[in-house]
Design a protein around this motif. Structure first.
Motif, mmCIF file in Angstrom:
data_model
loop_
_atom_site.group_PDB
_atom_site.id
_atom_site.type_symbol
_atom_site.label_atom_id
_atom_site.label_comp_id
_atom_site.label_asym_id
_atom_site.label_seq_id
_atom_site.Cartn_x
_atom_site.Cartn_y
_atom_site.Cartn_z
ATOM 1 N N GLY A 111 5.201 11.371 14.188
ATOM 2 C CA GLY A 111 4.770 10.793 15.463
ATOM 3 C C GLY A 111 3.389 10.177 15.502
ATOM 4 N N VAL A 112 2.737 10.022 14.331
ATOM 5 C CA VAL A 112 1.393 9.446 14.334
ATOM 6 C C VAL A 112 1.506 7.932 14.095
ATOM 7 C CG1 VAL A 112 -0.855 9.464 13.156
ATOM 8 C CG2 VAL A 112 0.414 11.605 13.472
ATOM 9 N N ASN A 113 0.600 7.190 14.715
ATOM 10 C CA ASN A 113 0.512 5.753 14.490
ATOM 11 C C ASN A 113 -0.367 5.560 13.235
ATOM 12 O OD1 ASN A 113 0.289 3.022 14.795
ATOM 13 N ND2 ASN A 113 -1.043 3.106 16.598
ATOM 14 N N VAL A 114 0.228 5.038 12.153
ATOM 15 C CA VAL A 114 -0.464 5.017 10.851
ATOM 16 C C VAL A 114 -0.760 3.595 10.386
ATOM 17 C CG1 VAL A 114 -0.105 5.473 8.384
ATOM 18 C CG2 VAL A 114 0.465 7.233 10.059
ATOM 19 N N THR A 115 -1.998 3.382 9.920
ATOM 20 C CA THR A 115 -2.352 2.114 9.280
ATOM 21 C C THR A 115 -2.902 2.428 7.886
ATOM 22 O OG1 THR A 115 -3.001 1.202 11.421
ATOM 23 C CG2 THR A 115 -3.757 0.015 9.466
ATOM 24 N N ILE A 116 -2.370 1.736 6.877
ATOM 25 C CA ILE A 116 -2.879 1.903 5.503
ATOM 26 C C ILE A 116 -3.645 0.629 5.156
ATOM 27 C CG2 ILE A 116 -2.248 2.221 3.072
ATOM 28 C CD1 ILE A 116 0.475 3.372 4.189
ATOM 29 N N ILE A 117 -4.922 0.769 4.804
ATOM 30 C CA ILE A 117 -5.699 -0.425 4.451
ATOM 31 C C ILE A 117 -5.688 -0.590 2.937
ATOM 32 C CG2 ILE A 117 -7.968 -1.530 4.525
ATOM 33 C CD1 ILE A 117 -8.562 -0.065 7.079
ATOM 34 N N THR A 118 -5.244 -1.754 2.487
ATOM 35 C CA THR A 118 -5.222 -1.992 1.043
ATOM 36 C C THR A 118 -5.196 -3.486 0.744
ATOM 37 O OG1 THR A 118 -4.182 -1.303 -1.024
ATOM 38 C CG2 THR A 118 -2.692 -1.891 0.754
ATOM 39 N N THR A 119 -5.210 -3.819 -0.558
ATOM 40 C CA THR A 119 -5.212 -5.231 -0.962
ATOM 41 C C THR A 119 -3.787 -5.663 -1.334
ATOM 42 O OG1 THR A 119 -5.758 -4.536 -3.189
ATOM 43 C CG2 THR A 119 -7.605 -5.141 -1.781
ATOM 44 N N HIS A 120 -3.601 -6.985 -1.517
ATOM 45 C CA HIS A 120 -2.247 -7.548 -1.657
ATOM 46 C C HIS A 120 -1.459 -6.978 -2.846
ATOM 47 C CE1 HIS A 120 -4.220 -10.313 1.064
ATOM 48 N NE2 HIS A 120 -3.013 -10.724 1.435
ATOM 49 N N ALA A 121 -2.068 -7.017 -4.037
ATOM 50 C CA ALA A 121 -1.311 -6.589 -5.229
ATOM 51 C C ALA A 121 -0.959 -5.111 -5.147
ATOM 52 C CB ALA A 121 -2.128 -6.868 -6.495
ATOM 53 N N ILE A 122 -1.848 -4.336 -4.558
ATOM 54 C CA ILE A 122 -1.595 -2.901 -4.442
ATOM 55 C C ILE A 122 -0.465 -2.651 -3.447
ATOM 56 C CG2 ILE A 122 -2.635 -0.689 -3.735
ATOM 57 C CD1 ILE A 122 -3.723 -1.878 -6.390
ATOM 58 N N ALA A 123 -0.515 -3.360 -2.315
ATOM 59 C CA ALA A 123 0.526 -3.164 -1.291
ATOM 60 C C ALA A 123 1.904 -3.496 -1.849
ATOM 61 C CB ALA A 123 0.219 -4.024 -0.076
ATOM 62 N N SER A 124 1.970 -4.482 -2.747
ATOM 63 C CA SER A 124 3.288 -4.901 -3.255
ATOM 64 C C SER A 124 4.006 -3.757 -3.979
ATOM 65 C CB SER A 124 3.145 -6.109 -4.179
ATOM 66 O OG SER A 124 2.504 -5.713 -5.369
ATOM 67 N N THR A 125 3.265 -2.733 -4.410
ATOM 68 C CA THR A 125 3.917 -1.629 -5.123
ATOM 69 C C THR A 125 4.585 -0.618 -4.177
ATOM 70 O OG1 THR A 125 1.919 -0.266 -5.209
ATOM 71 C CG2 THR A 125 2.250 -1.781 -7.040
ATOM 72 N N PHE A 126 4.253 -0.675 -2.884
ATOM 73 C CA PHE A 126 4.888 0.299 -1.982
ATOM 74 C C PHE A 126 5.347 -0.287 -0.641
ATOM 75 C CE2 PHE A 126 0.272 0.777 -1.285
ATOM 76 C CZ PHE A 126 0.188 0.589 0.086
#
Ligand code: UDP
Length: 497
Positions: A37-52
């Protein structure tokens, strides 16, 4: 209506560090927050995000409030090719420095996002010491995510504090780690190089340790039944709260699809089918999985010793080998080895990256050779597997002690020197083929020792399953932490101190 609801919802920002051993557990934890129930934001860069990203999209489409907020990695400014943003992709010290420089340049854009998004809490990787001040400016709690065991944090703390390794006559003499409830002996050669002597890396790590003390609390990917003595010790020693919410990989990746795609791109799915066919052809608990994690480098000589050690043992195996090692192998040793293993069906080589959760969870898998990275350990013991321990660097030698001396579910292969992962020389052989074959026989054989170890590992596997179910300790800890953060948000909104 909806925006009002999301305004009232607890908003937590996660700031991962871009290497699989740190990122995988943090992403899984972020997803668990969203699932509760938590509103979640993950801050990351493009190439890293593509892995998940695919996993996050699936969660979002299932109705959870989770998203990634992308920022630009300054590749050109630090002199890196486009897309090289992950610590695991560094092939030299120079490259590692550039990636770390790029990561340090992300501080300003991340802080700007904190200001824009006004979260209620920041969960940050241990490596981002600067987030202590950032959270203080916003007047919100900062939670330090420690990516290894309670045991290793305690061991490292007491060795740093009392320096029991100073003044020994040699680096191979044993000392006992002070302050621990078990008698744990190590040699100076097994602790990280920067701790053995004073060098610049100490200045690199010190702010990180200090930032833990100044945090609201620490999150561990661990669980009560696994290391309760050290959970207790760390709470009294560090003087801040902590929550064990693991094993997060088992909790967040319950179905097979998740296990296949976790931390990798989609195309690996096809290769997984071939791998699963091979595993399906093997008897239960007959296959040894050999992996040294995402960073470890091995010399060619060491690779040859591992190959013969595995071939000479009487057990089937899956071995994850870096593609680079094949490319640099001028004599074609690895190619010949792979062909021989294919013919005999004794071994299966995976080049570069394995769907680790899927392999560990398969009934044919009976044990693992591990470099003692904490995630690999937790992922293995979550499914009740005993281990051959082959620590390489960082805190891995402490984790070996937990497995072998405290939990008694590990067989030491005989690794003696803690060496920074990028400084392994070409002629570096640490363990001979006879010792490898011997450890495999002990772990995978049918001796009393092996049977007892297997029973203990299975018990821990059962405890790992119970702890993440309703009523379990990790389950309780996560809910309790979220509730506590909600109360803090409420008090803040009411203007209370
Ligand atoms: N991993 C994987 N496939 C691989 C190698 C690693 O999925 O071929 C994952 C593994 O499941 C774990 C992480 O990468 O979640 C590695 O973390 P660990 O703490 O074990 O070791 P590190 O890579 O940090 O040394």
């Amino acid at each position: 209506m909806e925006s009002q609801e999301s305004h009232h919802k607890l908003h937590v920002i996660f700031v991962p560090y871009p290497t699989p051993g740190h990122m995988n557990p943090m992403i899984d934890t972020a997803r668990l927050f969203a699932q509760h129930g938590v509103n979640v934001t993950i801050i990351t860069t493009h190439a890293i995000a593509s892995t998940f990203q695919k996993t996050i999209d699936t969660d979002f489409n299932s109705g959870y409030s989770i998203k990634t907020q992308l920022i630009h990695f300054p590749s050109a400014q630090v002199g890196l090719p486009h897309g090289v943003e992950n610590i695991k992709d560094a092939t030299s010290l120079e490259m590692l420095r550039k990636i770390n420089h790029g990561i340090s340049m992300l501080q300003d854009p991340i802080e700007a996002l904190f200001q824009d998004l006004q979260p209620d809490c920041i969960v940050t990787d241990m490596m981002h010491a600067w987030t202590v001040e950032a959270a203080a400016k916003l007047g919100i709690p900062r939670i330090y995510y420690y990516s290894s065991s309670y045991f290793s944090n305690c061991a490292s703390h007491f060795i740093r504090k009392y320096r029991p390794h100073d003044n020994l006559v040699s680096d191979t003499h044993k000392f006992t780690i002070p302050g621990l409830p078990h008698t744990i002996e190590m040699t100076p050669l097994q602790i990280p190089e920067w701790l053995r002597e004073k060098n610049s890396a100490k200045d690199y790590f010190e702010p990180m340790f200090k930032s833990e003390e100044r945090s609201y609390g620490t999150l561990y990917n661990s669980f009560h039944e696994l290391e309760s003595d050290y959970e207790k010790l760390s709470k009294t020693t560090m003087g801040i709260k902590s929550w064990g919410v693991g094993p997060v990989s088992a909790w967040a990746n319950m179905d097979d699809d998740r296990k296949t795609i976790r931390g990798q791109r989609e195309e690996l799915g096809k290769e997984s089918a071939e791998l699963l066919n091979w595993l399906n052809s093997k008897q239960n608990e007959s296959v040894l999985y050999v992996s040294f994690g995402s960073l470890t480098r091995l010399s060619h000589e060491q690779i040859v010793e591992i190959a013969y050690g595995l071939e000479n043992s009487s057990h089937s195996f899956i071995w994850v080998v870096r593609e680079n090692d094949k490319n640099e192998d001028k004599e074609g040793f690895l190619q010949d080895f792979e062909e021989r293993m294919k013919e005999s069906k004794k071994g299966y080589i995976i080049w570069n990256w394995a769907p680790q959760l899927l392999i560990l969870d398969h009934p044919a898998t009976g044990g693992i050779v591990t470099h003692c990275g904490w995630n690999s350990i937790l992922e293995s013991l979550s499914v009740g597997l005993p281990m051959i321990t082959w620590p390489m660097f960082a805190e891995q030698f402490y984790n070996e002690k937990l497995l072998v001396d405290v939990l008694k579910i590990g067989v030491c292969v005989g690794s003696k020197v803690n060496k920074f992962w990028l400084s392994i020389g070409e002629d570096h052989v640490v363990v001979r083929r006879e010792d490898i074959a011997k450890a495999v026989e002990i772990l995978m054989g049918s001796s009393q020792e092996s049977k007892e170890m297997r029973i203990r590992a299975k018990k821990l596997g059962d405890a790992a399953k119970r702890t993440i179910e309703e009523g379990g300790d990790s389950y309780y800890n996560l809910i309790q932490l979220i509730d506590e953060l909600k109360s803090l948000k409420k008090s803040k909104a009411n203007g209370e101190k």
